[in-house]
Design an enzyme around this catalytic site. Structure first.
Site, PDB file in Angstrom:
ATOM      1  N   ASN A   1      -2.152   3.142  -1.414  1.00 56.77           N
ATOM      2  CA  ASN A   1      -1.133   2.089  -1.505  1.00 56.77           C
ATOM      3  C   ASN A   1      -0.484   2.136  -2.892  1.00 56.77           C
ATOM      4  O   ASN A   1      -1.178   2.031  -3.909  1.00 56.77           O
ATOM      5  CB  ASN A   1      -1.830   0.744  -1.255  1.00 56.77           C
ATOM      6  CG  ASN A   1      -0.867  -0.425  -1.291  1.00 56.77           C
ATOM      7  OD1 ASN A   1      -0.007  -0.504  -2.161  1.00 56.77           O
ATOM      8  ND2 ASN A   1      -1.017  -1.348  -0.369  1.00 56.77           N
TER       9      ASN A   1
ATOM     10  N   HIS B   1       1.498  -1.210  -6.431  1.00 55.59           N
ATOM     11  CA  HIS B   1       1.363  -1.645  -7.831  1.00 55.59           C
ATOM     12  C   HIS B   1       2.139  -0.779  -8.813  1.00 55.59           C
ATOM     13  O   HIS B   1       2.371  -1.191  -9.947  1.00 55.59           O
ATOM     14  CB  HIS B   1      -0.108  -1.766  -8.218  1.00 55.59           C
ATOM     15  CG  HIS B   1      -0.737  -2.955  -7.548  1.00 55.59           C
ATOM     16  ND1 HIS B   1      -0.147  -4.197  -7.566  1.00 55.59           N
ATOM     17  CD2 HIS B   1      -1.854  -3.083  -6.806  1.00 55.59           C
ATOM     18  CE1 HIS B   1      -0.888  -5.037  -6.865  1.00 55.59           C
ATOM     19  NE2 HIS B   1      -1.925  -4.391  -6.395  1.00 55.59           N
TER      20      HIS B   1
ATOM     21  N   HIS C   1       3.605  -2.226   1.169  1.00 53.55           N
ATOM     22  CA  HIS C   1       3.769  -3.538   1.800  1.00 53.55           C
ATOM     23  C   HIS C   1       5.142  -4.065   1.396  1.00 53.55           C
ATOM     24  O   HIS C   1       5.380  -4.368   0.232  1.00 53.55           O
ATOM     25  CB  HIS C   1       2.653  -4.465   1.288  1.00 53.55           C
ATOM     26  CG  HIS C   1       2.665  -5.834   1.912  1.00 53.55           C
ATOM     27  ND1 HIS C   1       1.699  -6.784   1.628  1.00 53.55           N
ATOM     28  CD2 HIS C   1       3.507  -6.432   2.788  1.00 53.55           C
ATOM     29  CE1 HIS C   1       1.957  -7.886   2.315  1.00 53.55           C
ATOM     30  NE2 HIS C   1       3.058  -7.704   3.015  1.00 53.55           N
TER      31      HIS C   1
ATOM     32  N   ARG D   1       7.201  -6.977   1.279  1.00 49.56           N
ATOM     33  CA  ARG D   1       7.009  -8.424   1.428  1.00 49.56           C
ATOM     34  C   ARG D   1       8.353  -9.113   1.593  1.00 49.56           C
ATOM     35  O   ARG D   1       9.379  -8.628   1.116  1.00 49.56           O
ATOM     36  CB  ARG D   1       6.292  -8.990   0.198  1.00 49.56           C
ATOM     37  CG  ARG D   1       4.892  -8.437   0.008  1.00 49.56           C
ATOM     38  CD  ARG D   1       4.209  -9.111  -1.169  1.00 49.56           C
ATOM     39  NE  ARG D   1       3.777 -10.448  -0.829  1.00 49.56           N
ATOM     40  CZ  ARG D   1       2.512 -10.796  -0.579  1.00 49.56           C
ATOM     41  NH1 ARG D   1       1.550  -9.908  -0.673  1.00 49.56           N
ATOM     42  NH2 ARG D   1       2.219 -12.024  -0.256  1.00 49.56           N
TER      43      ARG D   1
ATOM     44  N   ARG E   1       8.704  -8.702  -3.878  1.00 46.39           N
ATOM     45  CA  ARG E   1       8.226  -8.814  -5.265  1.00 46.39           C
ATOM     46  C   ARG E   1       7.870  -7.460  -5.880  1.00 46.39           C
ATOM     47  O   ARG E   1       7.851  -7.327  -7.092  1.00 46.39           O
ATOM     48  CB  ARG E   1       7.025  -9.749  -5.353  1.00 46.39           C
ATOM     49  CG  ARG E   1       5.795  -9.217  -4.698  1.00 46.39           C
ATOM     50  CD  ARG E   1       4.584 -10.075  -5.007  1.00 46.39           C
ATOM     51  NE  ARG E   1       4.661 -11.342  -4.303  1.00 46.39           N
ATOM     52  CZ  ARG E   1       3.587 -12.064  -4.002  1.00 46.39           C
ATOM     53  NH1 ARG E   1       2.385 -11.657  -4.372  1.00 46.39           N
ATOM     54  NH2 ARG E   1       3.688 -13.200  -3.349  1.00 46.39           N
TER      55      ARG E   1
ATOM     56  N   GLU F   1       2.948  -1.840   5.712  1.00 44.31           N
ATOM     57  CA  GLU F   1       2.311  -3.154   5.886  1.00 44.31           C
ATOM     58  C   GLU F   1       3.418  -4.185   5.916  1.00 44.31           C
ATOM     59  O   GLU F   1       4.315  -4.160   5.068  1.00 44.31           O
ATOM     60  CB  GLU F   1       1.411  -3.481   4.692  1.00 44.31           C
ATOM     61  CG  GLU F   1       0.089  -2.795   4.716  1.00 44.31           C
ATOM     62  CD  GLU F   1      -0.753  -3.202   3.498  1.00 44.31           C
ATOM     63  OE1 GLU F   1      -0.436  -4.219   2.849  1.00 44.31           O
ATOM     64  OE2 GLU F   1      -1.687  -2.472   3.197  1.00 44.31           O
TER      65      GLU F   1
ATOM     66  N   THR G   1      -2.693 -10.015  -0.473  1.00 39.35           N
ATOM     67  CA  THR G   1      -3.104 -10.498   0.846  1.00 39.35           C
ATOM     68  C   THR G   1      -4.492 -11.132   0.734  1.00 39.35           C
ATOM     69  O   THR G   1      -5.417 -10.497   0.234  1.00 39.35           O
ATOM     70  CB  THR G   1      -3.130  -9.313   1.845  1.00 39.35           C
ATOM     71  OG1 THR G   1      -1.951  -8.553   1.661  1.00 39.35           O
ATOM     72  CG2 THR G   1      -3.203  -9.799   3.266  1.00 39.35           C
TER      73      THR G   1
ATOM     74  N   GLU H   1      -7.497  -2.850  10.961  1.00 40.65           N
ATOM     75  CA  GLU H   1      -7.956  -2.553   9.602  1.00 40.65           C
ATOM     76  C   GLU H   1      -8.894  -3.686   9.227  1.00 40.65           C
ATOM     77  O   GLU H   1      -8.493  -4.858   9.198  1.00 40.65           O
ATOM     78  CB  GLU H   1      -6.789  -2.467   8.609  1.00 40.65           C
ATOM     79  CG  GLU H   1      -7.302  -2.145   7.202  1.00 40.65           C
ATOM     80  CD  GLU H   1      -6.196  -2.026   6.155  1.00 40.65           C
ATOM     81  OE1 GLU H   1      -5.077  -1.587   6.483  1.00 40.65           O
ATOM     82  OE2 GLU H   1      -6.476  -2.397   4.993  1.00 40.65           O
TER      83      GLU H   1
ATOM     84  N   HIS I   1      -9.081  -3.253   1.188  1.00 38.20           N
ATOM     85  CA  HIS I   1      -8.836  -4.403   0.315  1.00 38.20           C
ATOM     86  C   HIS I   1      -9.965  -4.556  -0.698  1.00 38.20           C
ATOM     87  O   HIS I   1     -11.103  -4.804  -0.334  1.00 38.20           O
ATOM     88  CB  HIS I   1      -8.636  -5.726   1.071  1.00 38.20           C
ATOM     89  CG  HIS I   1      -7.715  -6.635   0.312  1.00 38.20           C
ATOM     90  ND1 HIS I   1      -8.128  -7.352  -0.776  1.00 38.20           N
ATOM     91  CD2 HIS I   1      -6.393  -6.867   0.445  1.00 38.20           C
ATOM     92  CE1 HIS I   1      -7.086  -8.002  -1.268  1.00 38.20           C
ATOM     93  NE2 HIS I   1      -6.023  -7.732  -0.549  1.00 38.20           N
TER      94      HIS I   1
HETATM   95  N1  PXP Z   1      -5.071  -3.208   3.048  1.00 42.40           N
HETATM   96  C1  PXP Z   1      -4.230  -4.266   3.117  1.00 42.40           C
HETATM   97  C2  PXP Z   1      -3.881  -4.812   4.461  1.00 42.40           C
HETATM   98  C3  PXP Z   1      -3.672  -4.821   1.954  1.00 42.40           C
HETATM   99  O1  PXP Z   1      -2.829  -5.868   2.047  1.00 42.40           O
HETATM  100  C4  PXP Z   1      -3.999  -4.244   0.708  1.00 42.40           C
HETATM  101  C5  PXP Z   1      -3.394  -4.797  -0.547  1.00 42.40           C
HETATM  102  O2  PXP Z   1      -2.032  -4.553  -0.578  1.00 42.40           O
HETATM  103  C6  PXP Z   1      -4.867  -3.138   0.694  1.00 42.40           C
HETATM  104  C7  PXP Z   1      -5.406  -2.661   1.879  1.00 42.40           C
HETATM  105  C8  PXP Z   1      -5.246  -2.455  -0.572  1.00 42.40           C
HETATM  106  O3  PXP Z   1      -5.978  -3.347  -1.344  1.00 42.40           O
HETATM  107  P1  PXP Z   1      -6.313  -2.976  -2.848  1.00 42.40           P
HETATM  108  O4  PXP Z   1      -5.005  -2.929  -3.582  1.00 42.40           O
HETATM  109  O5  PXP Z   1      -7.194  -4.101  -3.295  1.00 42.40           O
HETATM  110  O6  PXP Z   1      -6.989  -1.644  -2.832  1.00 42.40           O
END
Ligand code: PXP
Length: 239
Positions: A7, A10, A43, A45, A49, A70, A101, A151, A191
């Protein structure tokens, strides 16, 4: 063997922190793939953001592995997904005020709207995963409304404050992964996972793919994106 979906939200968070046009999440996605990522996750949103529409459009063109979008199950996002055609949509709950999330989508309470979103996406040949808590009733409902995958939300396990809580949370993940797999659902998990907590999943063969963002981007600041992804991909191969 489980895969790793990286992901890159960030990277966009850092860009938006200064309203600059760097760092570039698209470049991060390329480096993640070079480091061994099996997929790229963003994601989009409602409040835009971090990831913007332009990022998703560009990623659709450059991602060589698979693009996982996402999103919340809103009409706006369904329209965007139908145009972009990601390789997988993961439906997530979304609150404006949350930092990230905060929990799984409650598919029992929201079964009608989630089922409608699944139908709409699948009619456009887009497979659908639903981000849910590790809970038997949620998994059963996900199956009933014809999700392709779930998931499993691993945040409760990752944030546990005692060994006992952590063990209980992990037990739920194991039971949920086995149940969902037994029902013929694909099983992803994510997550809050990091380079230490991922090791707990050794031997849990029912998980198809881990979705990891924050810990990888945080490590990338120190060692570079390709190296950070390679290190996580190696840990996952060893599970
Ligand atoms: N899975 C989902 C559905 C999420 O919303 C997120 C965070 O964006 C992640 C996985 C990844 O989480 P993390 O950034 O804590 O690794």
């Amino acid at each position: 063997m489980a895969g790793l979906a990286v992901n890159v939200d960030h990277v966009a968070t850092l860009r938006q922190a200064r309203g600059a046009d760097y760092p570039e999440p698209i470049a991060a996605a390329c480096l993640a793939e070079l480091g061994g990522a099996d997929g790229i996750v963003v994601h989009l949103r409602e409040d835009r953001r971090h990831i913007h529409d332009r990022d998703v459009h560009l990623l659709r063109q450059i991602v060589q592995t698979k693009l996982i979008l996402e999103m919340a199950a809103t009409d706006e996002m369904l329209g965007i997904a139908q145009k972009i055609k990601p390789d997988l949509v993961t439906l997530v709950p979304e609150k404006r005020e949350e930092l990230t999330t905060e929990g799984g989508l409650d598919v029992i309470t929201h079964s009608a709207s989630v089922a409608r979103a699944i139908d709409t996406l699948q009619a456009s040949d887009i497979p659908v995963s639903i981000f849910i808590d590790p809970d038997e009733n949620q998994i059963q409902k996900a199956k009933e409304i014809k999700a392709d995958m779930i998931e499993i939300h691993t945040g409760i396990f990752c944030d546990a404050e005692s060994i006992r809580q952590r063990e209980l949370a992990f037990d739920n993940i194991v039971k949920s992964a086995k149940m969902a797999h037994g029902l013929g659902l694909g099983v992803n998990a994510g997550h809050g996972l990091n380079y230490t907590s991922i090791k707990a999943f050794k031997g849990l063969m029912e998980i198809d793919e881990f979705s990891i963002g924050h810990s990888i981007v945080a490590r990338a600041v120190m060692v570079g994106m390709q190296a950070a992804v390679r290190e996580m991909a190696t840990l996952i191969k060893e599970l």
